[in-house]
Design a protein around this motif. Structure first.
Motif, PDB file in Angstrom:
ATOM      1  N   LEU A 106      41.833  34.187  37.580  1.00 35.51           N
ATOM      2  CA  LEU A 106      41.574  35.422  37.892  1.00 35.51           C
ATOM      3  C   LEU A 106      41.537  36.320  36.696  1.00 35.51           C
ATOM      4  O   LEU A 106      41.800  37.473  36.654  1.00 35.51           O
ATOM      5  CB  LEU A 106      42.687  36.008  38.924  1.00 35.51           C
ATOM      6  CG  LEU A 106      42.795  35.205  40.074  1.00 35.51           C
ATOM      7  CD1 LEU A 106      43.730  35.758  40.816  1.00 35.51           C
ATOM      8  CD2 LEU A 106      41.618  34.920  40.667  1.00 35.51           C
ATOM      9  N   GLY A 107      41.196  35.785  35.301  1.00 37.78           N
ATOM     10  CA  GLY A 107      41.303  36.402  34.132  1.00 37.78           C
ATOM     11  C   GLY A 107      42.303  35.908  33.137  1.00 37.78           C
ATOM     12  O   GLY A 107      42.026  35.956  31.901  1.00 37.78           O
ATOM     13  N   ASN A 108      43.083  34.958  33.358  1.00 36.23           N
ATOM     14  CA  ASN A 108      44.111  34.411  32.385  1.00 36.23           C
ATOM     15  C   ASN A 108      44.291  32.858  32.583  1.00 36.23           C
ATOM     16  O   ASN A 108      44.400  32.059  33.595  1.00 36.23           O
ATOM     17  CB  ASN A 108      45.682  34.960  32.984  1.00 36.23           C
ATOM     18  CG  ASN A 108      46.782  34.456  32.106  1.00 36.23           C
ATOM     19  OD1 ASN A 108      46.905  33.412  31.749  1.00 36.23           O
ATOM     20  ND2 ASN A 108      47.211  35.445  31.336  1.00 36.23           N
ATOM     21  N   ASP A 109      43.988  32.384  31.337  1.00 37.62           N
ATOM     22  CA  ASP A 109      43.805  30.735  31.146  1.00 37.62           C
ATOM     23  C   ASP A 109      44.904  30.070  31.568  1.00 37.62           C
ATOM     24  O   ASP A 109      45.039  29.126  32.474  1.00 37.62           O
ATOM     25  CB  ASP A 109      43.444  30.475  29.797  1.00 37.62           C
ATOM     26  CG  ASP A 109      42.003  30.742  29.438  1.00 37.62           C
ATOM     27  OD1 ASP A 109      41.400  31.237  30.459  1.00 37.62           O
ATOM     28  OD2 ASP A 109      41.356  30.474  28.420  1.00 37.62           O
ATOM     29  N   ALA A 112      45.770  30.377  35.333  1.00 36.11           N
ATOM     30  CA  ALA A 112      44.840  29.326  35.978  1.00 36.11           C
ATOM     31  C   ALA A 112      45.250  27.872  35.926  1.00 36.11           C
ATOM     32  O   ALA A 112      44.978  27.114  37.033  1.00 36.11           O
ATOM     33  CB  ALA A 112      43.347  29.810  35.669  1.00 36.11           C
ATOM     34  N   ARG A 113      45.561  27.395  34.875  1.00 33.69           N
ATOM     35  CA  ARG A 113      46.151  26.252  34.423  1.00 33.69           C
ATOM     36  C   ARG A 113      47.117  25.673  35.495  1.00 33.69           C
ATOM     37  O   ARG A 113      47.218  24.718  35.912  1.00 33.69           O
ATOM     38  CB  ARG A 113      46.139  25.870  33.269  1.00 33.69           C
ATOM     39  CG  ARG A 113      44.808  25.923  32.117  1.00 33.69           C
ATOM     40  CD  ARG A 113      45.379  25.625  30.785  1.00 33.69           C
ATOM     41  NE  ARG A 113      44.304  25.773  29.943  1.00 33.69           N
ATOM     42  CZ  ARG A 113      44.206  25.266  28.762  1.00 33.69           C
ATOM     43  NH1 ARG A 113      45.089  24.495  28.061  1.00 33.69           N
ATOM     44  NH2 ARG A 113      43.106  25.514  27.840  1.00 33.69           N
ATOM     45  N   ALA A 138      39.127  18.318  43.652  1.00 34.04           N
ATOM     46  CA  ALA A 138      40.110  19.069  42.780  1.00 34.04           C
ATOM     47  C   ALA A 138      39.565  20.428  42.254  1.00 34.04           C
ATOM     48  O   ALA A 138      38.556  20.719  42.067  1.00 34.04           O
ATOM     49  CB  ALA A 138      40.235  18.043  41.370  1.00 34.04           C
ATOM     50  N   THR A 139      40.553  21.346  42.159  1.00 38.63           N
ATOM     51  CA  THR A 139      40.313  22.646  41.825  1.00 38.63           C
ATOM     52  C   THR A 139      40.376  22.799  40.227  1.00 38.63           C
ATOM     53  O   THR A 139      41.333  22.167  39.682  1.00 38.63           O
ATOM     54  CB  THR A 139      41.188  23.690  42.210  1.00 38.63           C
ATOM     55  OG1 THR A 139      41.204  23.600  43.754  1.00 38.63           O
ATOM     56  CG2 THR A 139      41.095  25.291  41.830  1.00 38.63           C
ATOM     57  N   LEU A 140      39.351  23.433  39.562  1.00 40.27           N
ATOM     58  CA  LEU A 140      39.319  23.594  38.108  1.00 40.27           C
ATOM     59  C   LEU A 140      39.373  24.700  37.519  1.00 40.27           C
ATOM     60  O   LEU A 140      39.645  25.700  38.324  1.00 40.27           O
ATOM     61  CB  LEU A 140      38.115  22.882  37.392  1.00 40.27           C
ATOM     62  CG  LEU A 140      38.075  21.269  37.823  1.00 40.27           C
ATOM     63  CD1 LEU A 140      36.683  20.453  37.195  1.00 40.27           C
ATOM     64  CD2 LEU A 140      39.080  20.244  37.745  1.00 40.27           C
ATOM     65  N   THR A 141      39.369  25.167  36.228  1.00 37.77           N
ATOM     66  CA  THR A 141      39.657  26.392  35.650  1.00 37.77           C
ATOM     67  C   THR A 141      38.528  27.080  34.918  1.00 37.77           C
ATOM     68  O   THR A 141      38.894  27.790  33.944  1.00 37.77           O
ATOM     69  CB  THR A 141      40.955  26.343  34.756  1.00 37.77           C
ATOM     70  OG1 THR A 141      40.551  25.304  33.741  1.00 37.77           O
ATOM     71  CG2 THR A 141      42.004  25.392  35.369  1.00 37.77           C
ATOM     72  N   LEU A 142      37.473  26.781  35.127  1.00 38.40           N
ATOM     73  CA  LEU A 142      36.292  27.467  34.630  1.00 38.40           C
ATOM     74  C   LEU A 142      36.197  29.073  34.775  1.00 38.40           C
ATOM     75  O   LEU A 142      36.934  29.330  35.857  1.00 38.40           O
ATOM     76  CB  LEU A 142      34.865  27.099  35.231  1.00 38.40           C
ATOM     77  CG  LEU A 142      34.625  25.427  34.809  1.00 38.40           C
ATOM     78  CD1 LEU A 142      33.107  25.326  35.237  1.00 38.40           C
ATOM     79  CD2 LEU A 142      34.407  25.313  32.874  1.00 38.40           C
ATOM     80  N   VAL A 145      37.055  25.820  29.736  1.00 38.65           N
ATOM     81  CA  VAL A 145      36.616  24.408  29.601  1.00 38.65           C
ATOM     82  C   VAL A 145      37.841  23.547  29.340  1.00 38.65           C
ATOM     83  O   VAL A 145      37.715  22.548  29.987  1.00 38.65           O
ATOM     84  CB  VAL A 145      35.481  24.454  28.713  1.00 38.65           C
ATOM     85  CG1 VAL A 145      34.877  23.101  28.649  1.00 38.65           C
ATOM     86  CG2 VAL A 145      34.149  25.425  29.226  1.00 38.65           C
ATOM     87  N   ALA A 146      38.524  23.926  28.301  1.00 38.17           N
ATOM     88  CA  ALA A 146      39.412  22.970  27.988  1.00 38.17           C
ATOM     89  C   ALA A 146      40.366  22.703  29.160  1.00 38.17           C
ATOM     90  O   ALA A 146      40.947  21.683  29.440  1.00 38.17           O
ATOM     91  CB  ALA A 146      40.215  23.509  26.639  1.00 38.17           C
ATOM     92  N   GLY A 147      40.949  23.644  29.805  1.00 32.52           N
ATOM     93  CA  GLY A 147      41.886  23.555  30.843  1.00 32.52           C
ATOM     94  C   GLY A 147      41.047  22.857  32.023  1.00 32.52           C
ATOM     95  O   GLY A 147      41.793  21.825  32.819  1.00 32.52           O
ATOM     96  N   ALA A 148      39.777  22.994  32.291  1.00 33.26           N
ATOM     97  CA  ALA A 148      39.037  22.393  33.168  1.00 33.26           C
ATOM     98  C   ALA A 148      38.814  20.967  33.033  1.00 33.26           C
ATOM     99  O   ALA A 148      39.183  20.007  33.973  1.00 33.26           O
ATOM    100  CB  ALA A 148      37.590  22.957  33.570  1.00 33.26           C
ATOM    101  N   ILE A 149      38.735  20.577  31.849  1.00 32.02           N
ATOM    102  CA  ILE A 149      38.794  19.149  31.698  1.00 32.02           C
ATOM    103  C   ILE A 149      40.047  18.404  31.712  1.00 32.02           C
ATOM    104  O   ILE A 149      40.132  17.476  32.066  1.00 32.02           O
ATOM    105  CB  ILE A 149      38.417  18.940  29.896  1.00 32.02           C
ATOM    106  CG1 ILE A 149      36.811  19.358  29.976  1.00 32.02           C
ATOM    107  CG2 ILE A 149      38.475  17.462  29.529  1.00 32.02           C
ATOM    108  CD1 ILE A 149      35.932  19.284  28.527  1.00 32.02           C
TER     109      ILE A 149
END
Length: 349
Positions: A106-109, A112-113, A138-142, A145-149
């Motif tokens: 929602l705007g904050n990395d 979101a992680r 699984a839900t990711l964090t785009l 990108v680093a958090g999503a990986i």
């Protein structure tokens, strides 16, 4: 239109249906008959639902605290009991669960992680509690990108997720954008099944028309075209990408769009790329929608979807009934409802 042109048009439509190997048993099945068909759920059929949502209570509370909805739809109340009730009523053996829009970023990395990890661990625990009944994307964090990986690696290896869910766009950036390639590389290495779900368009909706009614379909179409145009399907050949809601407008408008996403500018090249996608039937099993989908998609690339609980039990069962009343052969019916999905999720065999 003269008689000759009319007959040519009718022949073209008939050919498309014949290519798909189907013929609607009734092009105008009544809503009552369709709903009853969904409730009967074809005795012995064990569907795999690749488009079923989960709304963990803590996640719903979090979204509510921000005043958010899902493309104009209120965030529904979810429970495992409610999910199993829908599944038992519609012959669904396993639901592959996913979080819908707006996801967790929602705007904050950092936030979101944390939220993605909480959601994914909740899903993994649910799968463990109900063996054979649930799986999860699984839900990711785009756009992080680093958090999503990081979360993809954790969910796919430690939590044994069945794949990942990605929104078609995140605040105007669409799947296929070069800056997200590192994530696709990781997902390709894991031979991941990717479920692409629509989000709101990066534009104001038309007054009185909520985003879920039409914008969602264009959103999915935009993502599919961008992925195809950028050659992602060739560069990441081990990804299996399911497009929600029968691919939005992709089957219906594929001939028109094909040259845009073709490497050599040809219609044939674009159609070949677009046919590499998988398509689910969620809210897309009317006789006219299915006819277009089956005329375009590879028969082995179509999977069942319910869209519960964003489509409530009555609405979801109605579309399941439409699917059941369609004139499939026995093999086609089993493929769409189960065997096609088994190739994506072999653990369910």
């Amino acid at each position: 239109m003269n008689r000759r042109k009319l007959l040519q048009t009718m022949a073209t439509a008939a050919s498309a249906t014949a290519i798909a190997g189907i013929m609607p048993s009734s092009a105008f099945a009544s809503q009552t008959a369709a709903t009853e068909g969904g409730a009967r759920a074809l005795k012995g059929l064990q569907r795999i639902d690749t488009h079923q949502h989960i709304v963990p209570p803590f996640y719903a509370k979090w979204l509510d605290s921000r005043g958010l909805n899902a493309g104009g739809l209120p965030i529904p109340t979810w429970s495992a009991e409610g999910a199993l009730d829908l599944m038992d009523s519609n012959g669904i053996q396993t639901g592959i669960l996913s979080v819908s829009t707006p996801g967790v970023h929602l705007g904050n990395d950092a936030e979101a992680r944390i939220k993605a990890k909480e959601v994914n661990e909740f899903c993994a625990e649910l799968v463990d509690k109900h063996p054979g009944r649930f799986g999860f994307f699984a839900t990711l964090t785009l756009p992080d990108v680093a958090g999503a990986i990081e979360q993809a690696e954790y969910a796919l290896t430690k939590l044994k997720a069945d794949g990942v869910v990605l929104l078609a766009n995140v605040r105007g950036t669409y799947l296929g954008t070069p800056e997200w390639d590192p994530l696709l590389e990781v997902l390709n290495r894991h031979k991941t099944t990717v479920f692409v779900h629509p989000s709101e368009l990066p534009a104001a909706p038309v007054e009185g028309i909520p985003p879920y009614a039409a914008d969602f379909l264009l959103d999915t179409t935009r993502a599919a075209l961008n992925l195809a145009k950028r050659g992602c399907l060739e560069r990441y050949p081990d990804l299996k990408i399911i497009l929600a809601h029968a691919g939005g407008f992709v089957p219906y408008a594929a001939e028109r769009m094909a040259r845009v996403c073709s490497e050599d500018g040809s219609t044939a090249g674009g159609l070949k790329r677009l046919r590499q996608f998988y398509f689910d039937t969620a809210l897309s099993s009317s006789p006219y929608a299915l006819s277009a989908l089956l005329a375009f998609a590879k028969p082995e690339n179509i999977t069942f979807g319910s869209d519960w609980p964003y489509a409530n039990k009555e609405r979801s069962s109605y579309f399941t009934g439409l699917l059941d009343s369609f004139g499939f052969s026995t093999a086609q019916r089993e493929a769409v409802n189960r065997t096609n999905a088994l190739k994506l999720f072999p653990r369910l065999a």
